[in-house]
Design a protein around this motif. Structure first.
Motif, mmCIF file in Angstrom:
data_model
loop_
_atom_site.group_PDB
_atom_site.id
_atom_site.type_symbol
_atom_site.label_atom_id
_atom_site.label_comp_id
_atom_site.label_asym_id
_atom_site.label_seq_id
_atom_site.Cartn_x
_atom_site.Cartn_y
_atom_site.Cartn_z
ATOM 1 N N GLY A 101 -38.870 22.024 17.185
ATOM 2 C CA GLY A 101 -38.483 23.354 18.109
ATOM 3 C C GLY A 101 -37.033 24.141 17.284
ATOM 4 N N ALA A 102 -36.299 23.057 17.988
ATOM 5 C CA ALA A 102 -35.415 23.166 17.623
ATOM 6 C C ALA A 102 -35.198 22.995 16.522
ATOM 7 C CB ALA A 102 -33.864 22.043 18.336
ATOM 8 N N LEU A 103 -35.026 22.478 15.394
ATOM 9 C CA LEU A 103 -35.029 22.339 13.751
ATOM 10 C C LEU A 103 -35.311 23.453 13.352
ATOM 11 C CD1 LEU A 103 -33.900 20.973 11.294
ATOM 12 C CD2 LEU A 103 -36.526 20.218 11.181
ATOM 13 N N LEU A 104 -36.679 24.242 13.921
ATOM 14 C CA LEU A 104 -37.061 24.901 12.640
ATOM 15 C C LEU A 104 -36.813 26.557 13.124
ATOM 16 C CD1 LEU A 104 -41.608 24.201 12.767
ATOM 17 C CD2 LEU A 104 -39.171 23.804 11.420
ATOM 18 N N ASP A 105 -36.069 26.600 15.170
ATOM 19 C CA ASP A 105 -35.627 27.360 15.796
ATOM 20 C C ASP A 105 -34.184 27.597 14.595
ATOM 21 O OD1 ASP A 105 -34.244 30.034 16.555
ATOM 22 O OD2 ASP A 105 -33.785 28.546 18.138
ATOM 23 N N GLY A 106 -33.210 26.294 14.794
ATOM 24 C CA GLY A 106 -31.663 26.268 14.166
ATOM 25 C C GLY A 106 -31.859 26.958 12.878
ATOM 26 N N ILE A 107 -32.832 26.419 11.666
ATOM 27 C CA ILE A 107 -32.523 26.698 10.473
ATOM 28 C C ILE A 107 -32.346 28.429 9.769
ATOM 29 C CG2 ILE A 107 -33.307 26.614 8.515
ATOM 30 C CD1 ILE A 107 -34.661 23.323 8.492
ATOM 31 N N PRO A 108 -33.184 28.387 10.261
ATOM 32 C CA PRO A 108 -32.943 30.004 9.858
ATOM 33 C C PRO A 108 -32.171 30.906 11.405
ATOM 34 C CG PRO A 108 -35.274 29.932 11.804
ATOM 35 C CD PRO A 108 -34.480 28.551 11.304
ATOM 36 N N GLU A 109 -31.398 30.359 12.071
ATOM 37 C CA GLU A 109 -30.794 31.874 12.717
ATOM 38 C C GLU A 109 -29.672 31.025 12.393
ATOM 39 O OE1 GLU A 109 -30.785 31.332 17.628
ATOM 40 O OE2 GLU A 109 -29.513 29.465 17.333
ATOM 41 N N GLN A 110 -29.016 29.956 12.285
ATOM 42 C CA GLN A 110 -28.241 29.581 12.156
ATOM 43 C C GLN A 110 -27.995 29.917 9.996
ATOM 44 O OE1 GLN A 110 -27.233 26.020 14.514
ATOM 45 N NE2 GLN A 110 -25.888 26.184 12.562
ATOM 46 N N ALA A 111 -28.585 30.439 9.297
ATOM 47 C CA ALA A 111 -28.827 30.804 8.286
ATOM 48 C C ALA A 111 -28.264 32.576 8.358
ATOM 49 C CB ALA A 111 -30.494 30.907 7.820
ATOM 50 N N VAL A 112 -29.002 32.743 9.641
ATOM 51 C CA VAL A 112 -28.498 34.063 9.432
ATOM 52 C C VAL A 112 -27.400 34.375 9.852
ATOM 53 C CG1 VAL A 112 -28.765 36.251 11.087
ATOM 54 C CG2 VAL A 112 -30.731 35.411 9.686
ATOM 55 N N LEU A 113 -26.674 33.478 10.895
ATOM 56 C CA LEU A 113 -25.716 33.204 11.230
ATOM 57 C C LEU A 113 -24.338 32.966 9.492
ATOM 58 C CD1 LEU A 113 -22.913 32.751 13.520
ATOM 59 C CD2 LEU A 113 -23.818 30.712 13.088
ATOM 60 N N GLY A 114 -25.008 32.095 9.346
ATOM 61 C CA GLY A 114 -24.073 32.350 7.642
ATOM 62 C C GLY A 114 -23.813 33.507 6.911
ATOM 63 N N ILE A 115 -25.097 34.304 7.569
ATOM 64 C CA ILE A 115 -25.332 35.684 6.368
ATOM 65 C C ILE A 115 -24.043 36.879 7.360
ATOM 66 C CG2 ILE A 115 -26.704 37.565 5.917
ATOM 67 C CD1 ILE A 115 -28.796 35.756 5.893
ATOM 68 N N GLY A 116 -24.190 36.475 8.072
ATOM 69 C CA GLY A 116 -23.084 37.461 9.112
ATOM 70 C C GLY A 116 -21.787 37.144 8.816
ATOM 71 N N LEU A 117 -21.022 35.796 9.137
ATOM 72 C CA LEU A 117 -20.330 35.349 8.283
ATOM 73 C C LEU A 117 -19.978 35.510 6.772
ATOM 74 C CD1 LEU A 117 -20.244 32.125 10.181
ATOM 75 C CD2 LEU A 117 -18.795 33.439 11.014
ATOM 76 N N ALA A 118 -20.222 36.452 6.234
ATOM 77 C CA ALA A 118 -20.050 36.481 4.429
ATOM 78 C C ALA A 118 -20.191 38.055 4.471
ATOM 79 C CB ALA A 118 -21.546 35.960 3.428
ATOM 80 N N ALA A 119 -20.530 38.364 4.933
ATOM 81 C CA ALA A 119 -20.774 39.898 5.445
ATOM 82 C C ALA A 119 -19.791 40.351 6.042
ATOM 83 C CB ALA A 119 -21.900 39.945 5.809
ATOM 84 N N GLY A 120 -18.893 39.535 6.751
ATOM 85 C CA GLY A 120 -17.906 40.327 7.696
ATOM 86 C C GLY A 120 -17.473 40.397 9.028
ATOM 87 N N HIS A 121 -18.890 40.134 9.628
ATOM 88 C CA HIS A 121 -19.702 40.582 10.813
ATOM 89 C C HIS A 121 -18.104 39.378 11.847
ATOM 90 C CE1 HIS A 121 -23.273 42.316 8.988
ATOM 91 N NE2 HIS A 121 -22.378 42.796 8.707
ATOM 92 N N GLY A 122 -18.343 38.331 11.107
ATOM 93 C CA GLY A 122 -17.589 37.616 12.405
ATOM 94 C C GLY A 122 -18.192 37.338 13.160
ATOM 95 N N VAL A 123 -18.557 36.433 14.434
ATOM 96 C CA VAL A 123 -18.612 35.224 15.100
ATOM 97 C C VAL A 123 -18.046 35.969 16.025
ATOM 98 C CG1 VAL A 123 -19.618 33.172 16.361
ATOM 99 C CG2 VAL A 123 -19.611 33.402 13.343
ATOM 100 N N SER A 124 -19.183 35.988 17.123
ATOM 101 C CA SER A 124 -18.097 36.664 19.103
ATOM 102 C C SER A 124 -18.433 35.385 19.784
ATOM 103 C CB SER A 124 -19.392 37.940 19.045
ATOM 104 O OG SER A 124 -20.921 37.794 20.055
ATOM 105 N N VAL A 125 -18.148 35.331 20.440
ATOM 106 C CA VAL A 125 -17.810 33.866 21.695
ATOM 107 C C VAL A 125 -19.415 34.336 22.705
ATOM 108 C CG1 VAL A 125 -16.740 32.735 23.780
ATOM 109 C CG2 VAL A 125 -15.171 34.499 22.052
ATOM 110 N N ALA A 126 -19.569 35.228 23.189
ATOM 111 C CA ALA A 126 -20.891 35.514 23.451
ATOM 112 C C ALA A 126 -22.135 35.058 22.274
ATOM 113 C CB ALA A 126 -21.191 37.102 24.013
ATOM 114 N N LEU A 127 -21.870 35.308 21.479
ATOM 115 C CA LEU A 127 -23.622 34.800 20.239
ATOM 116 C C LEU A 127 -23.525 33.373 20.620
ATOM 117 C CD1 LEU A 127 -25.806 35.648 18.593
ATOM 118 C CD2 LEU A 127 -23.851 35.584 16.970
#
Length: 235
Positions: A101-127
């Motif tokens: 479950g951690a793997l199947l959740d983590g792959i798409p979740e962190q892919a979205v994280l990478g997409i957000g970083l590329a778009a310049g949204h950054g990463v919040s401490v809360a997230l």
């Protein structure tokens, strides 16, 4: 790309931390159940406020629904495969559904994280804190169950290191694909993670939490939901 690799590692390393915590001492069944219940509440909040809501914001309900179905079926059949492998090896499948479950959740979740970083949204401490809140209990519960089933500490840690590496690379992959990824695909990715998580929660995590923590599991689940929901609101 280096930024994506760094933040992806920071987010995913919580899984190895949870595995070490699960192996570092003999956890009473009630404590493991409470940790699992807390993590289940955090994951329910993630499905509701991060994945489904964000998916509907980025794309159409159809894309989210397709992702939801594919994610649910993927976990269902992968979990069946894990049970067969465990049964043939004689060691059972203890803890493996949580890792899956951690793997199947983590792959798409962190892919979205990478997409957000590329778009310049950054990463919040809360997230990042929210990711830790949901990841650590999964790994603690999984590592504890696998150790009790007779798995060696090396094999347990090795499994979680593989999960961390794959999830980290998913962040890099999301960053690299950001320019060619539209809102509908992002919505489908969020739906996939939500579907996989919901099946894992109902089939594995929540029943195990209730079995080990008894009627206290419900209270711990509400607490986990409240903490994660608050962090989601801050992010």
């Amino acid at each position: 790309m280096l930024t994506a690799l760094t933040w992806g590692s920071v987010a995913a390393v919580s899984l190895v931390l949870g595995a070490f915590l699960g192996l570092g001492r003999k956890w009473p069944a009630g404590a493991v159940g409470g940790v699992l219940a807390f993590g289940a509440g955090a994951l329910i909040s993630s499905v509701a406020f991060e994945l489904a809501q964000e998916g509907l914001r980025l794309g159409s309900p159809v894309s989210v629904a397709i992702g939801l179905a594919v994610g649910a079926l993927t976990f269902f059949w992968a979990d069946k495969l894990v049970e067969r492998i465990g049964g043939r090896s004689g060691g059972g499948a203890a803890g493996l559904p949580l890792a899956l479950g951690a793997l199947l959740d983590g792959i798409p979740e962190q892919a979205v994280l990478g997409i957000g970083l590329a778009a310049g949204h950054g990463v919040s401490v809360a997230l990042l804190v929210a990711i830790f809140v949901s990841n650590v209990p999964e790994a603690v519960g999984s590592a504890s169950d696998m150790r009790q089933a007779g798995k060696s500490a090396r094999s347990v840690v090795g499994l979680w290191v593989v999960v961390v590496v794959v999830c980290t690379m998913a962040t890099v992959g999301g960053y690299a694909l950001a320019d060619v990824t539209g809102g509908e695909l992002k919505a489908g990715i969020d739906g996939f993670a939500a579907g996989a998580l919901l099946v894992m929660l109902v089939d594995s995590m929540i029943p195990e939490a209730a079995k080990k923590a008894g009627n206290k599991a419900g209270l711990a689940t509400v607490l986990g939901f409240a903490v994660a929901a608050a962090l989601s609101n801050l992010s």
